[in-house]
Motif scaffolding. Structure first.
Motif, short mmCIF file in Angstrom:
data_model
loop_
_atom_site.label_atom_id
_atom_site.label_comp_id
_atom_site.label_asym_id
_atom_site.label_seq_id
_atom_site.Cartn_x
_atom_site.Cartn_y
_atom_site.Cartn_z
N CYS A 1 4.80 -0.02 0.49
CA CYS A 1 5.09 1.21 -0.26
C CYS A 1 6.49 1.75 -0.01
N HIS A 2 7.35 0.99 0.64
CA HIS A 2 8.72 1.48 0.84
C HIS A 2 9.69 0.30 0.98
N VAL A 3 10.26 -0.11 -0.14
CA VAL A 3 11.32 -1.12 -0.11
C VAL A 3 12.47 -0.62 -0.98
N HIS A 4 13.64 -1.23 -0.78
CA HIS A 4 14.78 -1.00 -1.68
C HIS A 4 15.33 -2.37 -2.05
N PHE A 5 15.08 -2.82 -3.27
CA PHE A 5 15.71 -4.07 -3.71
C PHE A 5 17.22 -3.86 -3.67
N ASP B 1 9.49 0.50 -5.00
CA ASP B 1 10.92 0.59 -4.74
C ASP B 1 11.27 2.08 -4.72
N THR B 2 11.65 2.56 -3.53
CA THR B 2 11.75 3.99 -3.33
C THR B 2 13.18 4.51 -3.47
N GLY B 3 13.85 4.05 -4.52
CA GLY B 3 15.16 4.62 -4.80
C GLY B 3 16.22 3.57 -4.97
N ILE C 1 8.49 9.75 -8.67
CA ILE C 1 9.76 10.42 -8.37
C ILE C 1 9.96 10.40 -6.86
N LYS C 2 11.18 10.08 -6.43
CA LYS C 2 11.51 10.09 -5.01
C LYS C 2 12.58 11.14 -4.76
N ILE C 3 12.30 11.98 -3.79
CA ILE C 3 13.23 13.05 -3.43
C ILE C 3 13.54 12.95 -1.93
N THR D 1 8.15 -0.34 4.88
CA THR D 1 9.03 -1.00 5.84
C THR D 1 10.49 -0.57 5.73
N ASP D 2 10.86 0.04 4.59
CA ASP D 2 12.28 0.31 4.33
C ASP D 2 13.07 -1.01 4.26
N THR D 3 12.40 -2.06 3.86
CA THR D 3 13.09 -3.34 3.67
C THR D 3 14.20 -3.16 2.64
ZN ZN Z 1 14.14 4.05 2.29
#
Ligand code: ZN
Length: 407
Positions: A61-65, A104-106, A187-189, A314-316
């Motif tokens: 639930c937390h990656v950034h391509f 993808d969180t942003g 939405i990500k804030i 993971t903030d991958t």
């Molecule tokens: Zn992140």
């Protein structure tokens, strides 16, 4: 339509364990899960995974391509090249590691990857995208090392994390509407500092209650969830009372903010893997482990012990957080936080589906749900670490389609 039948040795999902399962699939859906009956219907295409363990596809639930080839913030690299890498390689790395859904969180790259996957141009996990994350001036989503005018222009810098600066209620509402106009899934804030920022430490609460309330109001009117990057108790308090659905990170939560999240049914997506890797790096270089990294497991255990619904995040983002390494988070839940392997599997599958708002269709292997199924060689209940070994992930199916097959 040909029916598919997967024969497994064991099935493990959040509902429990089944021996000698046969999962019947029609189109993209599971139609039946047989237990104690290894017969397969006439004419079905049989996938024989009988020595293996069947599990739902995992959820991050937390990656950034980012499409990063190694160095995350290499501004010499063009956005276009990174987009191609993300769409062709990072999607594949996620699939190969057994992850069939990600948020993808942003970032703009993740948004385009989502569209490419949805159109069937590339094979990849299901991607939910927030597109740009919304931030105050000087906040976590402001590319603080760049001149402000450049950030406000909104050109992609290419590292995969793109912010939209918005200050004041009106501008905040406009920023949310811009993301909705592009068709985002949530939405990500950014509502606190922290997370490698140079200007804003984690103890800074960034948005006001009024700004958050206005953004949540618009998002919920469009039936989209709101996830916030958030560390400190005051930022958690403002977020939860404003109606935010998902807190990500959450390391600094105190008793009062934990209670508030519990009362409001707020989901929490901690990101332990990124801190764990920092700790490893400090150990290797002999430098002091400090701050949130030092208290990581105690902080997340407090969230867990309070009965909050936690998921894997993971903030991958490439660089020191490589794609394909998301299952490390499940190991950290077991080895660090102290949950059982079965609970870690629930956290990495069903709970992720809940955070996505898709628990009706994803997260377990049940009739009526989408056939996102993996087959692994080692039983993760005996060895949770084995989920990190690519060769151990023998089969990956997404929506009834086999996307990896080492059988
Ligand atoms: Zn992140």
């Amino acid at each position: 339509m040909t029916m598919k039948a997967i024969k497994g040795g064991t099935l493990v999902d959040a509902n429990g364990v089944i021996d000698d399962p046969v999962v019947l699939i029609e189109g993209d859906k599971i139609v039946k899960v047989q237990s104690g009956d290894t017969s397969t219907p006439e004419g079905a295409e049989v996938i024989d995974a009988s020595g293996l363990v069947l599990m739902p596809g995992m959820v991050d639930c937390h990656v950034h391509f980012s499409g990063s080839a190694g160095i995350l913030r290499n501004f010499q690299e063009r956005f276009e090249v990174r987009l191609i890498r993300a769409a062709l390689q990072q999607t594949r790395q996620l699939l190969d590691s057994g992850f069939t859904s990600v948020m993808d969180t942003g970032g703009l790259i993740g948004f385009h990857v989502r569209n490419a996957v949805n159109e069937g141009i590339v094979e990849g996990p299901r991607v939910m995208s927030s597109r740009r994350y919304i931030s105050v001036t000087g906040g976590h989503g402001d590319a603080q090392s760049m001149p402000l005018e450049w950030v406000k222009e909104g050109r992609p810098f290419g590292w995969g994390m793109d912010g939209r600066i918005a200050d004041g209620v009106d501008e905040c509402m406009r920023a949310v509407r811009e993301q909705l106009r592009e068709g985002v899934d949530f939405i990500k804030i950014c509502t606190s500092g922290g997370g490698g920022a140079t200007i804003d430490p984690a103890w800074v609460p960034e948005y006001t209650y009024e700004e958050l309330k206005a953004m949540v109001h618009i998002a919920h009117s469009w039936r989209r969830r709101v996830m916030v990057h958030c560390y400190n108790p005051e930022a958690i308090r403002r977020s939860v009372t404003a109606g935010v659905d998902i807190i990500t990170h959450g390391n600094m939560a105190d008793d009062a903010s934990v209670k508030l999240m519990k009362e409001n049914g707020t989901y929490v997506v901690p990101t332990m893997a990124v801190y764990h890797r920092m700790v490893k790096r400090s150990e290797e270089s002999g430098s002091q482990i400090s701050g949130m990294a030092a208290t990581l497991f105690d902080d997340i255990r407090r969230l867990h012990d309070a009965g909050l619904t936690l998921a894997v995040g993971t903030d991958t983002m490439g660089g020191m957080m490589p794609f394909g390494g998301s299952a490390l988070e499940l190991e950290l839940y077991v080895e660090g936080v102290g949950v059982t392997p079965m609970e870690a599997i629930r956290i990495g599958t069903l709970n992720g589906a809940k955070v996505m708002g898709k628990e009706e269709t994803l997260g377990t292997i049940e009739p009526g749900k989408l056939a996102d199924i993996i087959a692994v060689g080692v039983n993760p209940l005996d060895d949770i670490k084995s989920l990190q070994e690519k060769e151990n992930i023998k089969l990956v199916m997404k929506g009834g389609e086999v996307l990896k097959n080492l059988l």
